[in-house]
Design a protein around this motif. Structure first.
Motif, PDB file in Angstrom:
ATOM      1  N   MET A   1      48.697  44.113  17.456  1.00 18.63           N
ATOM      2  CA  MET A   1      48.612  44.179  18.927  1.00 18.63           C
ATOM      3  C   MET A   1      47.155  44.281  19.324  1.00 18.63           C
ATOM      4  N   VAL A   2      46.734  43.465  20.302  1.00 16.61           N
ATOM      5  CA  VAL A   2      45.331  43.440  20.701  1.00 16.61           C
ATOM      6  C   VAL A   2      44.872  44.786  21.193  1.00 16.61           C
ATOM      7  N   ALA A   3      45.728  45.472  21.993  1.00 20.32           N
ATOM      8  CA  ALA A   3      45.341  46.755  22.571  1.00 20.32           C
ATOM      9  C   ALA A   3      45.001  47.773  21.491  1.00 20.32           C
ATOM     10  N   ALA A   4      45.697  47.687  20.348  1.00 20.48           N
ATOM     11  CA  ALA A   4      45.447  48.622  19.266  1.00 20.48           C
ATOM     12  C   ALA A   4      44.128  48.329  18.565  1.00 20.48           C
ATOM     13  N   GLN A   5      43.638  47.100  18.684  1.00 20.64           N
ATOM     14  CA  GLN A   5      42.414  46.715  18.012  1.00 20.64           C
ATOM     15  C   GLN A   5      41.173  46.986  18.867  1.00 20.64           C
ATOM     16  N   LEU A   6      41.363  47.083  20.171  1.00 23.16           N
ATOM     17  CA  LEU A   6      40.257  47.307  21.083  1.00 23.16           C
ATOM     18  C   LEU A   6      40.274  48.739  21.576  1.00 23.16           C
ATOM     19  N   SER A   7      39.110  49.269  21.912  1.00 24.52           N
ATOM     20  CA  SER A   7      39.065  50.570  22.547  1.00 24.52           C
ATOM     21  C   SER A   7      39.553  50.427  23.980  1.00 24.52           C
ATOM     22  N   ALA A   8      39.887  51.543  24.629  1.00 28.79           N
ATOM     23  CA  ALA A   8      40.329  51.504  26.022  1.00 28.79           C
ATOM     24  C   ALA A   8      39.247  50.892  26.899  1.00 28.79           C
ATOM     25  N   ARG A   9      37.999  51.228  26.614  1.00 26.42           N
ATOM     26  CA  ARG A   9      36.884  50.678  27.399  1.00 26.42           C
ATOM     27  C   ARG A   9      36.789  49.163  27.239  1.00 26.42           C
ATOM     28  N   GLU A  10      36.898  48.691  26.001  1.00 24.32           N
ATOM     29  CA  GLU A  10      36.800  47.254  25.740  1.00 24.32           C
ATOM     30  C   GLU A  10      37.950  46.487  26.377  1.00 24.32           C
ATOM     31  N   LEU A  11      39.156  47.050  26.304  1.00 25.13           N
ATOM     32  CA  LEU A  11      40.320  46.383  26.881  1.00 25.13           C
ATOM     33  C   LEU A  11      40.188  46.273  28.395  1.00 25.13           C
ATOM     34  N   PHE A  12      39.760  47.374  29.031  1.00 22.50           N
ATOM     35  CA  PHE A  12      39.611  47.360  30.484  1.00 22.50           C
ATOM     36  C   PHE A  12      38.443  46.470  30.897  1.00 22.50           C
ATOM     37  N   ARG A  13      37.373  46.508  30.136  1.00 21.95           N
ATOM     38  CA  ARG A  13      36.216  45.675  30.467  1.00 21.95           C
ATOM     39  C   ARG A  13      36.576  44.185  30.425  1.00 21.95           C
ATOM     40  N   ALA A  14      37.346  43.783  29.433  1.00 25.06           N
ATOM     41  CA  ALA A  14      37.729  42.370  29.328  1.00 25.06           C
ATOM     42  C   ALA A  14      38.535  41.933  30.543  1.00 25.06           C
ATOM     43  N   ALA A  15      39.466  42.785  31.002  1.00 29.43           N
ATOM     44  CA  ALA A  15      40.265  42.448  32.179  1.00 29.43           C
ATOM     45  C   ALA A  15      39.403  42.468  33.439  1.00 29.43           C
ATOM     46  N   TYR A  16      38.496  43.436  33.533  1.00 24.95           N
ATOM     47  CA  TYR A  16      37.586  43.515  34.678  1.00 24.95           C
ATOM     48  C   TYR A  16      36.745  42.247  34.782  1.00 24.95           C
ATOM     49  N   GLU A  17      36.242  41.786  33.672  1.00 24.86           N
ATOM     50  CA  GLU A  17      35.372  40.611  33.680  1.00 24.86           C
ATOM     51  C   GLU A  17      36.165  39.307  33.797  1.00 24.86           C
ATOM     52  N   ASN A  18      37.489  39.382  33.716  1.00 23.30           N
ATOM     53  CA  ASN A  18      38.333  38.209  33.885  1.00 23.30           C
ATOM     54  C   ASN A  18      38.708  37.981  35.349  1.00 23.30           C
ATOM     55  N   ARG A  19      38.339  38.906  36.241  1.00 24.99           N
ATOM     56  CA  ARG A  19      38.621  38.714  37.674  1.00 24.99           C
ATOM     57  C   ARG A  19      37.778  37.557  38.225  1.00 24.99           C
ATOM     58  N   TYR A  20      38.334  36.821  39.164  1.00 24.15           N
ATOM     59  CA  TYR A  20      37.574  35.742  39.786  1.00 24.15           C
ATOM     60  C   TYR A  20      36.580  36.323  40.779  1.00 24.15           C
ATOM     61  N   THR A  21      35.319  35.869  40.691  1.00 20.68           N
ATOM     62  CA  THR A  21      34.286  36.281  41.643  1.00 20.68           C
ATOM     63  C   THR A  21      33.443  35.063  42.009  1.00 20.68           C
ATOM     64  N   TRP A  22      32.741  35.168  43.128  1.00 19.19           N
ATOM     65  CA  TRP A  22      31.801  34.120  43.529  1.00 19.19           C
ATOM     66  C   TRP A  22      30.468  34.350  42.834  1.00 19.19           C
ATOM     67  N   ASP A  23      29.781  33.273  42.475  1.00 19.21           N
ATOM     68  CA  ASP A  23      28.488  33.416  41.817  1.00 19.21           C
ATOM     69  C   ASP A  23      27.378  33.629  42.845  1.00 19.21           C
ATOM     70  N   ALA A  24      26.143  33.796  42.347  1.00 24.56           N
ATOM     71  CA  ALA A  24      25.003  34.110  43.211  1.00 24.56           C
ATOM     72  C   ALA A  24      24.643  32.961  44.144  1.00 24.56           C
ATOM     73  N   ASN A  25      25.134  31.754  43.861  1.00 24.51           N
ATOM     74  CA  ASN A  25      24.820  30.591  44.693  1.00 24.51           C
ATOM     75  C   ASN A  25      25.828  30.370  45.818  1.00 24.51           C
ATOM     76  N   PHE A  26      26.814  31.263  45.944  1.00 24.56           N
ATOM     77  CA  PHE A  26      27.840  31.067  46.968  1.00 24.56           C
ATOM     78  C   PHE A  26      27.180  30.970  48.346  1.00 24.56           C
ATOM     79  N   PRO A  27      27.412  29.861  49.082  1.00 20.40           N
ATOM     80  CA  PRO A  27      26.689  29.628  50.327  1.00 20.40           C
ATOM     81  C   PRO A  27      27.362  30.171  51.576  1.00 20.40           C
ATOM     82  N   GLY A  28      28.555  30.760  51.435  1.00 15.80           N
ATOM     83  CA  GLY A  28      29.329  31.137  52.603  1.00 15.80           C
ATOM     84  C   GLY A  28      30.230  29.987  53.038  1.00 15.80           C
ATOM     85  N   TYR A  29      31.091  30.255  54.014  1.00 13.50           N
ATOM     86  CA  TYR A  29      32.008  29.208  54.469  1.00 13.50           C
ATOM     87  C   TYR A  29      32.442  29.464  55.906  1.00 13.50           C
TER      88      TYR A  29
END
Length: 213
Positions: free
Chosen positions: A1-29
């Motif tokens: 199981m992946v969760a057993a192989q990763l620390s709680a911090r690593e597991l949460f960090r991976a999900a946090y960094e998987n969220r969709y965000t706009w990059d620094a070039n986002f011009p507005g809309y």
């Protein structure tokens, strides 16, 4: 199981960094907006600047303008790209309970002690946070997938008093839709249902603002 192989911090960090965000070039809309509340509706125009500040025009009802502004601001805040260490560097994480469907609870200690999350399939599916004197709990039931990360599709939210545990206001159910414009995911519709009724925000003719010279 992946969760057993990763620390709680690593597991949460991976999900946090998987969220969709706009990059620094986002011009507005900009877009046209239709807000509906029962049998009433209002139409106007909105703009979200490159620095993520919303503005609304063409609607004279102050409460409607406030509602639309609030939703656009909330969406923009969740699209801001912040490094994990910038947001959670002073927190510590440990595993809580696990469910049969692979959902893993993440408990927070340190600066944000008392907060907790749930992660499943590399996505954060529950947020329980102390924010501005209240506790907000958000359950995510389905998501939109993109190459740059996931966005919430159907979810709910409820607020409680952090001391007494008393619920504050109605539980709200959300359903969001997105369209791709110029390589960016933009909100095209949001429906909010609660015991008080149903309201909706529809955004059409979405287009990016010209990047600053």
């Amino acid at each position: 199981m992946v969760a057993a192989q990763l620390s709680a911090r690593e597991l949460f960090r991976a999900a946090y960094e998987n969220r969709y965000t706009w990059d620094a070039n986002f011009p507005g809309y900009r877009a046209n907006v239709t807000y509906s509340d029962g049998n009433q509706s209002w139409q106007g125009a909105v703009e979200v600047s490159a620095d993520l500040k919303p503005s609304i025009s063409g609607i004279d009802e102050p409460e409607v303008v406030k509602l639309i502004h609030g939703q656009l601001f909330e969406v923009a805040i969740h699209r801001v790209r912040r490094g994990f260490e910038d947001t959670h560097g002073k927190n510590e994480f440990e595993f809580g309970n696990s469910d049969n469907d692979g959902t893993v609870e993440i408990l927070v200690n340190g600066k944000s002690a008392g907060d907790r999350y749930k992660v499943r399939d590399n996505e954060v599916v529950l947020v329980h946070r102390h924010i501005h004197g209240v506790v907000v709990t958000i359950n995510t039931f389905s998501t939109h997938k993109s190459a740059e990360g996931y966005l919430s599709h159907r979810y709910d939210s409820v607020y409680h008093d952090p001391t007494t545990g008393e619920q504050k206001g109605d539980r709200s159910e959300f359903e969001d839709e997105y369209v791709t414009v110029g390589g960016y995911q933009l909100l095209s519709a949001r429906t909010i249902r609660s015991a008080s009724g149903t309201i909706s925000f529809r955004f059409s003719d979405l287009e990016l603002l010209a990047p600053a010279a």
